[in-house]
Design a protein around this motif. Structure first.
Motif, PDB file in Angstrom:
ATOM      1  N   UNK A   4       2.462   6.369  -7.152  1.00  0.00           N
ATOM      2  CA  UNK A   4       1.388   7.052  -7.864  1.00  0.00           C
ATOM      3  C   UNK A   4       1.909   8.344  -8.499  1.00  0.00           C
ATOM      4  N   UNK A   5       2.600   9.158  -7.696  1.00  0.00           N
ATOM      5  CA  UNK A   5       3.113  10.420  -8.227  1.00  0.00           C
ATOM      6  C   UNK A   5       4.163  10.193  -9.303  1.00  0.00           C
ATOM      7  N   UNK A   6       4.992   9.176  -9.122  1.00  0.00           N
ATOM      8  CA  UNK A   6       6.012   8.857 -10.135  1.00  0.00           C
ATOM      9  C   UNK A   6       5.343   8.446 -11.451  1.00  0.00           C
ATOM     10  N   UNK A   7       4.362   7.540 -11.347  1.00  0.00           N
ATOM     11  CA  UNK A   7       3.672   7.054 -12.538  1.00  0.00           C
ATOM     12  C   UNK A   7       2.911   8.155 -13.243  1.00  0.00           C
ATOM     13  N   UNK A   8       2.239   9.001 -12.472  1.00  0.00           N
ATOM     14  CA  UNK A   8       1.490  10.125 -13.035  1.00  0.00           C
ATOM     15  C   UNK A   8       2.435  11.061 -13.785  1.00  0.00           C
ATOM     16  N   UNK A   9       3.547  11.411 -13.152  1.00  0.00           N
ATOM     17  CA  UNK A   9       4.511  12.306 -13.768  1.00  0.00           C
ATOM     18  C   UNK A   9       5.101  11.700 -15.043  1.00  0.00           C
ATOM     19  N   UNK A  10       5.425  10.427 -14.978  1.00  0.00           N
ATOM     20  CA  UNK A  10       6.022   9.747 -16.126  1.00  0.00           C
ATOM     21  C   UNK A  10       5.067   9.745 -17.323  1.00  0.00           C
ATOM     22  N   UNK A  11       3.825   9.340 -17.096  1.00  0.00           N
ATOM     23  CA  UNK A  11       2.885   9.229 -18.208  1.00  0.00           C
ATOM     24  C   UNK A  11       2.464  10.608 -18.729  1.00  0.00           C
ATOM     25  N   UNK A  12       2.294  11.584 -17.825  1.00  0.00           N
ATOM     26  CA  UNK A  12       1.913  12.927 -18.270  1.00  0.00           C
ATOM     27  C   UNK A  12       2.995  13.565 -19.125  1.00  0.00           C
ATOM     28  N   UNK A  13       4.248  13.259 -18.830  1.00  0.00           N
ATOM     29  CA  UNK A  13       5.362  13.816 -19.594  1.00  0.00           C
ATOM     30  C   UNK A  13       5.819  12.876 -20.702  1.00  0.00           C
ATOM     31  N   UNK A  14       5.046  11.832 -20.947  1.00  0.00           N
ATOM     32  CA  UNK A  14       5.405  10.844 -21.960  1.00  0.00           C
ATOM     33  C   UNK A  14       4.253  10.544 -22.893  1.00  0.00           C
ATOM     34  N   UNK A  15       3.615   9.403 -22.681  1.00  0.00           N
ATOM     35  CA  UNK A  15       2.676   8.876 -23.675  1.00  0.00           C
ATOM     36  C   UNK A  15       1.207   9.206 -23.435  1.00  0.00           C
ATOM     37  N   UNK A  16       0.894   9.990 -22.400  1.00  0.00           N
ATOM     38  CA  UNK A  16      -0.518  10.277 -22.128  1.00  0.00           C
ATOM     39  C   UNK A  16      -1.209  10.882 -23.350  1.00  0.00           C
ATOM     40  N   UNK A  17      -0.534  11.788 -24.038  1.00  0.00           N
ATOM     41  CA  UNK A  17      -1.144  12.430 -25.208  1.00  0.00           C
ATOM     42  C   UNK A  17      -1.474  11.407 -26.308  1.00  0.00           C
TER      43      UNK A  17
ATOM     44  N   UNK B 107       0.759   2.204 -11.849  1.00  0.00           N
ATOM     45  CA  UNK B 107       0.132   3.465 -11.465  1.00  0.00           C
ATOM     46  C   UNK B 107      -0.075   4.389 -12.672  1.00  0.00           C
ATOM     47  N   UNK B 108       0.842   4.340 -13.639  1.00  0.00           N
ATOM     48  CA  UNK B 108       0.669   5.186 -14.826  1.00  0.00           C
ATOM     49  C   UNK B 108      -0.530   4.728 -15.653  1.00  0.00           C
ATOM     50  N   UNK B 109      -0.760   3.425 -15.726  1.00  0.00           N
ATOM     51  CA  UNK B 109      -1.938   2.911 -16.431  1.00  0.00           C
ATOM     52  C   UNK B 109      -3.204   3.297 -15.666  1.00  0.00           C
ATOM     53  N   UNK B 110      -3.171   3.177 -14.348  1.00  0.00           N
ATOM     54  CA  UNK B 110      -4.320   3.576 -13.532  1.00  0.00           C
ATOM     55  C   UNK B 110      -4.630   5.059 -13.739  1.00  0.00           C
ATOM     56  N   UNK B 111      -3.616   5.886 -13.713  1.00  0.00           N
ATOM     57  CA  UNK B 111      -3.803   7.327 -13.933  1.00  0.00           C
ATOM     58  C   UNK B 111      -4.426   7.579 -15.311  1.00  0.00           C
ATOM     59  N   UNK B 112      -3.882   6.944 -16.324  1.00  0.00           N
ATOM     60  CA  UNK B 112      -4.371   7.148 -17.688  1.00  0.00           C
ATOM     61  C   UNK B 112      -5.835   6.743 -17.821  1.00  0.00           C
ATOM     62  N   UNK B 113      -6.153   5.545 -17.381  1.00  0.00           N
ATOM     63  CA  UNK B 113      -7.528   5.051 -17.510  1.00  0.00           C
ATOM     64  C   UNK B 113      -8.498   5.917 -16.712  1.00  0.00           C
TER      65      UNK B 113
ATOM     66  N   UNK C 122       0.838  -1.207   0.000  1.00  0.00           N
ATOM     67  CA  UNK C 122       0.000   0.000   0.000  1.00  0.00           C
ATOM     68  C   UNK C 122       0.869   1.252   0.000  1.00  0.00           C
ATOM     69  N   UNK C 123       1.953   1.232   0.761  1.00  0.00           N
ATOM     70  CA  UNK C 123       2.867   2.373   0.781  1.00  0.00           C
ATOM     71  C   UNK C 123       3.527   2.564  -0.579  1.00  0.00           C
ATOM     72  N   UNK C 124       3.883   1.447  -1.233  1.00  0.00           N
ATOM     73  CA  UNK C 124       4.474   1.551  -2.580  1.00  0.00           C
ATOM     74  C   UNK C 124       3.462   2.121  -3.570  1.00  0.00           C
ATOM     75  N   UNK C 125       2.186   1.741  -3.434  1.00  0.00           N
ATOM     76  CA  UNK C 125       1.147   2.310  -4.306  1.00  0.00           C
ATOM     77  C   UNK C 125       1.136   3.826  -4.188  1.00  0.00           C
ATOM     78  N   UNK C 126       1.115   4.331  -2.969  1.00  0.00           N
ATOM     79  CA  UNK C 126       1.091   5.779  -2.753  1.00  0.00           C
ATOM     80  C   UNK C 126       2.363   6.438  -3.256  1.00  0.00           C
TER      81      UNK C 126
END
Length: 143
Positions: free
Chosen positions: A27-40, A105-111, A20-24
């Motif tokens: 989350x910010x790492x995955x969000x940042x990675x996908x937003x600055x990468x393939x989210x578009x 987490x990046x997939x979760x953020x995207x979806x 659970x701690x790793x999820x939290x």
């Protein structure tokens, strides 16, 4: 300071976190990675699919290095990545499969941001860092 040595301590630190701690944490790492990468890219597929999730996953098969399959229409999908694109792994800084929580987490953020009306369960089935030939992520719509 040798960053590769520093990241060995980082790996040990994340290994001591609960799931659970790793999820939290990731989350910010995955969000940042996908937003600055393939989210578009995924947003474009979403728009081309008019928000139809089955069409969206069919269209992901057009992306290089990505494959998907529909397990149950409008409910369960598998998404495969044929190579690891993580710079931390590819530059030799991190080798622990615990890092793959960032991808989950990046997939979760995207979806969650493309289909805001739904809740998702994202399951990392296996990954390249676990020694498999690809990364497989199962996506379930739970609401």
């Amino acid at each position: 300071m040798d960053l590769k040595k520093w990241f060995k301590g980082f790996e040990k630190g994340i290994a001591q976190l609960s799931p659970k701690e790793r999820e939290h944490f990731f989350y910010e790492c995955g969000k940042n990675c996908v937003k600055n990468g393939v989210f578009h890219i995924f947003r474009t597929l979403y728009e081309e699919s008019n928000g139809d999730i089955d069409i969206f996953f069919n269209k992901t098969n057009e992306l290089q290095g990505v494959k998907s399959e529909t397990i149950e229409k409008r409910h369960i999908y598998n998404l495969y990545f044929q190579e690891c694109t993580c710079g931390l792994r590819n530059e030799g800084y991190i080798s622990t499969p615990l890092l793959c929580e960032c991808s989950r987490q990046s997939v979760l953020y995207t979806m969650s941001h493309l289909w805001e009306q739904h809740k998702f369960e994202i399951i990392l089935c296996h990954s390249i860092l676990q020694g498999k030939h690809n990364c497989k992520i199962r996506i379930k719509i739970i609401k």
